[in-house]
Design a protein around this motif. Structure first.
Motif, PDB file in Angstrom:
ATOM      1  N   GLN A  75       2.402   1.841  -3.452  1.00 54.89           N
ATOM      2  CA  GLN A  75       1.400   2.343  -4.409  1.00 54.89           C
ATOM      3  C   GLN A  75       1.088   3.810  -4.162  1.00 54.89           C
ATOM      4  O   GLN A  75       0.951   4.599  -5.105  1.00 54.89           O
ATOM      5  CB  GLN A  75       0.109   1.518  -4.306  1.00 54.89           C
ATOM      6  CG  GLN A  75       0.160   0.213  -5.042  1.00 54.89           C
ATOM      7  CD  GLN A  75      -1.185  -0.510  -4.970  1.00 54.89           C
ATOM      8  OE1 GLN A  75      -1.997  -0.259  -4.092  1.00 54.89           O
ATOM      9  NE2 GLN A  75      -1.391  -1.418  -5.904  1.00 54.89           N
ATOM     10  N   GLU A  76       0.954   4.179  -2.916  1.00 47.89           N
ATOM     11  CA  GLU A  76       0.605   5.572  -2.595  1.00 47.89           C
ATOM     12  C   GLU A  76       1.716   6.549  -2.974  1.00 47.89           C
ATOM     13  O   GLU A  76       1.438   7.660  -3.425  1.00 47.89           O
ATOM     14  CB  GLU A  76       0.302   5.703  -1.093  1.00 47.89           C
ATOM     15  CG  GLU A  76      -0.997   5.068  -0.685  1.00 47.89           C
ATOM     16  CD  GLU A  76      -1.200   5.071   0.827  1.00 47.89           C
ATOM     17  OE1 GLU A  76      -0.278   5.489   1.571  1.00 47.89           O
ATOM     18  OE2 GLU A  76      -2.277   4.631   1.265  1.00 47.89           O
ATOM     19  N   ASN A  77       2.948   6.146  -2.793  1.00 52.29           N
ATOM     20  CA  ASN A  77       4.070   7.057  -3.058  1.00 52.29           C
ATOM     21  C   ASN A  77       4.627   6.934  -4.467  1.00 52.29           C
ATOM     22  O   ASN A  77       5.540   7.667  -4.827  1.00 52.29           O
ATOM     23  CB  ASN A  77       5.186   6.820  -2.044  1.00 52.29           C
ATOM     24  CG  ASN A  77       4.742   7.173  -0.634  1.00 52.29           C
ATOM     25  OD1 ASN A  77       3.817   7.963  -0.445  1.00 52.29           O
ATOM     26  ND2 ASN A  77       5.390   6.607   0.352  1.00 52.29           N
ATOM     27  N   LYS A 135       0.840  -1.202   0.000  1.00 54.69           N
ATOM     28  CA  LYS A 135       0.000   0.000   0.000  1.00 54.69           C
ATOM     29  C   LYS A 135       0.878   1.256   0.000  1.00 54.69           C
ATOM     30  O   LYS A 135       0.605   2.221  -0.723  1.00 54.69           O
ATOM     31  CB  LYS A 135      -0.909  -0.029   1.221  1.00 54.69           C
ATOM     32  CG  LYS A 135      -1.925   1.063   1.243  1.00 54.69           C
ATOM     33  CD  LYS A 135      -2.846   0.901   2.438  1.00 54.69           C
ATOM     34  CE  LYS A 135      -3.865   2.013   2.455  1.00 54.69           C
ATOM     35  NZ  LYS A 135      -4.725   1.955   3.625  1.00 54.69           N
ATOM     36  N   LEU A 136       1.951   1.263   0.785  1.00 60.99           N
ATOM     37  CA  LEU A 136       2.871   2.406   0.844  1.00 60.99           C
ATOM     38  C   LEU A 136       3.528   2.639  -0.509  1.00 60.99           C
ATOM     39  O   LEU A 136       3.623   3.780  -0.980  1.00 60.99           O
ATOM     40  CB  LEU A 136       3.933   2.174   1.922  1.00 60.99           C
ATOM     41  CG  LEU A 136       5.014   3.247   2.013  1.00 60.99           C
ATOM     42  CD1 LEU A 136       4.450   4.482   2.716  1.00 60.99           C
ATOM     43  CD2 LEU A 136       6.231   2.727   2.716  1.00 60.99           C
TER      44      LEU A 136
END
Length: 194
Positions: A54-56, A51-52
């Motif tokens: 993908q977000e960044n 998730k990290l």
């Protein structure tokens, strides 16, 4: 069931670079990734890391991190078998084996296995041999008698000996074939009876 990954060197290198260069990593994820010094990482931590990334918008993908890693499959511990159940299964197997043995050997007669045989068997064999000898003797006597009668009877028709012999052979052959036909029909009848 798999619950974690066995991680390799590539994962350690890339995660170390992420931890140094990334400031938006949550403290709990950072603690979990630092605690991954041993050889496995749980799926929960992997989901957070994915998730990290993908977000960044990192160029490192999850499959690239776990390229040299494998799934950790814990060893399946089978419970010990109940000794009563094992004993019961052994009894059932023995019973089935005995039933199968009885089914296979139900038509075996122990008297037939005896090499010397019984007197009744010997009497039956003598009677069958006697019947065959009488039948063969009867066939030969019939054919010879037919030849003799034809030879002697043909003297009134033929004057030459060769013609008389040919006539006698033909008559004996016809009588022999008729006798064989009757013999075969009789044997067929005997063999056909239950």
């Amino acid at each position: 069931m798999a619950s974690s990954f066995k991680i390799g060197e590539r994962f350690h290198e890339k995660v170390k670079g992420l931890l140094e260069g990334e400031s938006s990593i949550s403290s709990d994820l950072k603690e979990e990734l630092e605690a991954v010094k041993e050889q496995s990482i749980p799926f929960k931590t992997v989901r957070k890391l994915h998730k990290l990334l993908q977000e960044n918008g990192h160029p490192v993908y999850l499959h690239g991190l776990f390229e040299d890693s494998t799934l950790y499959l814990p060893e399946v511990i089978t419970p010990p078998r109940n000794p009563q159940l094992v004993a019961r299964l052994e009894k059932i197997k023995a019973k089935l084996a005995n039933e199968e043995y009885r089914r296979i050997t139900r038509n075996v007669n122990p008297q037939e296995i005896n090499q010397n045989g019984t007197l009744a068997d010997f009497g039956r064999q003598v009677r069958s041999v006697k019947a065959v000898v009488v039948t063969v003797f009867n066939f030969l006597v019939t054919v010879v008698a037919a030849f003799a009668c034809s030879y002697l009877g043909s003297q009134y028709i033929f004057t030459e000996t060769a013609a008389r012999v040919i006539a006698a052979v033909i008559a004996a052959s016809v009588v022999g074939l008729a006798e064989l036909y009757v013999l075969v029909r009789t044997m067929e009848g005997d063999l056909g009876e239950p």
